[in-house]
Design a protein around this motif. Sequence first.
Motif, PDB file in Angstrom:
ATOM      1  N   GLY A   1      57.259  17.011  34.541  1.00  0.00           N
ATOM      2  CA  GLY A   1      58.546  16.483  34.095  1.00  0.00           C
ATOM      3  C   GLY A   1      58.390  15.356  33.099  1.00  0.00           C
ATOM      4  N   ASP A   2      57.480  14.416  33.395  1.00  0.00           N
ATOM      5  CA  ASP A   2      57.235  13.292  32.488  1.00  0.00           C
ATOM      6  C   ASP A   2      56.692  13.779  31.149  1.00  0.00           C
ATOM      7  OD1 ASP A   2      58.063  11.548  34.450  1.00  0.00           O
ATOM      8  OD2 ASP A   2      56.049  10.940  35.048  1.00  0.00           O
ATOM      9  N   ASN A   3      55.707  14.678  31.196  1.00  0.00           N
ATOM     10  CA  ASN A   3      55.124  15.203  29.961  1.00  0.00           C
ATOM     11  C   ASN A   3      56.156  15.944  29.126  1.00  0.00           C
ATOM     12  OD1 ASN A   3      51.786  15.395  29.585  1.00  0.00           O
ATOM     13  ND2 ASN A   3      52.481  14.720  31.595  1.00  0.00           N
TER      14      ASN A   3
ATOM     15  N   ALA B   1      51.146   9.331  34.573  1.00  0.00           N
ATOM     16  CA  ALA B   1      51.742  10.503  33.930  1.00  0.00           C
ATOM     17  C   ALA B   1      52.559  10.125  32.709  1.00  0.00           C
ATOM     18  CB  ALA B   1      52.622  11.265  34.929  1.00  0.00           C
ATOM     19  N   VAL B   2      53.055   8.903  32.686  1.00  0.00           N
ATOM     20  CA  VAL B   2      53.785   8.394  31.521  1.00  0.00           C
ATOM     21  C   VAL B   2      52.828   7.688  30.563  1.00  0.00           C
ATOM     22  CG1 VAL B   2      55.503   6.701  30.740  1.00  0.00           C
ATOM     23  CG2 VAL B   2      56.024   8.209  32.669  1.00  0.00           C
TER      24      VAL B   2
ATOM     25  N   ALA C   1      61.392  23.647  24.891  1.00  0.00           N
ATOM     26  CA  ALA C   1      60.570  23.995  26.058  1.00  0.00           C
ATOM     27  C   ALA C   1      59.159  23.448  25.889  1.00  0.00           C
ATOM     28  CB  ALA C   1      60.537  25.508  26.237  1.00  0.00           C
ATOM     29  N   PHE C   2      58.576  22.991  26.991  1.00  0.00           N
ATOM     30  CA  PHE C   2      57.207  22.480  26.995  1.00  0.00           C
ATOM     31  C   PHE C   2      56.225  23.633  27.198  1.00  0.00           C
ATOM     32  CE2 PHE C   2      53.742  20.118  29.336  1.00  0.00           C
ATOM     33  CZ  PHE C   2      53.289  19.413  28.239  1.00  0.00           C
TER      34      PHE C   2
ATOM     35  N   THR D   1      60.572  15.314  23.495  1.00  0.00           N
ATOM     36  CA  THR D   1      61.517  14.426  22.813  1.00  0.00           C
ATOM     37  C   THR D   1      60.880  13.834  21.568  1.00  0.00           C
ATOM     38  OG1 THR D   1      62.705  13.845  24.847  1.00  0.00           O
ATOM     39  CG2 THR D   1      62.882  12.312  23.008  1.00  0.00           C
ATOM     40  N   ALA D   2      59.651  13.355  21.701  1.00  0.00           N
ATOM     41  CA  ALA D   2      58.963  12.733  20.563  1.00  0.00           C
ATOM     42  C   ALA D   2      58.770  13.719  19.419  1.00  0.00           C
ATOM     43  CB  ALA D   2      57.624  12.179  21.014  1.00  0.00           C
TER      44      ALA D   2
END
Length: 381
Positions: free
Chosen positions: A74-76, A102-103, A222-223, A82-83
């Motif tokens: 989720g963090d990734n 993770a952040v 999507a990641f 977003t970036a």
Amino acid sequence: MEPIYLDHAATTPAHPAVIDIMANEMANTVGNPSSIHTFGRQAHRRLEDIRQVIAASLDVLPHEIIFNSGGTEGDNTAIIETALSKKEQGMHLITTMIEHPAVLETMKYLEKMGFEVTYLPVDENGELAIADFEKALRDDTILVSVMYGNNEIGNLLPIKEIGALLKTHPAIFHTDAVQAYGSELISPHEFGIDLLSISAHKINGPKGVGFLFKNDAISLPAFLHGGEQEEKRRAGTENLAGIAGMGEAVTLLTESEKEQRHKKYAEYQQLILTHLNENKIVYEINGNPENKLAHILNLRFPGVSSDLLLMHLDLQGIAISTGSACTAGTVEPSHVLEALYGKNHPAIKESVRISFGLGNDCEQIQRFSAILSETIQKIKQ
């Protein structure tokens, strides 16, 4: 002697009801939620029913819940996607020095790609000054990622205040709420949160499953790429048994249950501190005891090696921690305590984290307190 588990901030035991519902799901729901036949439709209905339960816990829309493998994913997803999707608007990101790895590791990854990251400091009580955040916010800031509650010292961060400041700024606001979701009443829309990460194993659910809240008002690529699961937002066949277990864990987290936990954990903390005081054990509380998650108590015992203390307690069947489980087994000091006190401060090697949860009771805590005091006295002899 019965073992005592006091490391619930690292992971929690699965609730019996969670285990039962997962076993039932694996035995009776055989279809793939993406299949169009009867078995698939049955699995899909089950998936959507659970999505509604989880959405209700945050007072958000079911469509805003994306099932995934947990907090790290989720963090990734929130930070990287977003970036990358907003880099034309700016390359500046804001986070804090006390975030979960993770952040922090994700931010370091983006720095290698040319992004600029501001790591906000905290004071000796672990408090983030909102003035520091306002000063760091720029026109080219595209993402703010600040955790809801810290996993080592328990401090609650000023999420509502940050959300209010960002209402007139285009930056996306993400919070890692993995540690806070089990005890705090969180309303993303009310607090101005765009993205929020959760992991089931912190709330007496199964490991390897979680979800990402994504405000419908924002877009997020999507990641993971592959199938069209989760409305093309997260590829990969959904872990239905795990999601069902998470759904049951969320169902158990009623507002009254959270209130009872706050009261119970405050009692546990007081029992420990009272016993330490009665036995004239010198200690300090790390973080702000007036602004923290109820289930975490981080203590410093001056002159006592935390590694040695943990070893002695482990031999007596007691599990506590020196900090984040994700950095356990390494010789690196706690980055959270370094942020509070500076590098090489004695507190960094003299502090332990005690965290409460399912299975603990007053009798256990009293027994733990007695053993803790005795062990510290022996070490200091």
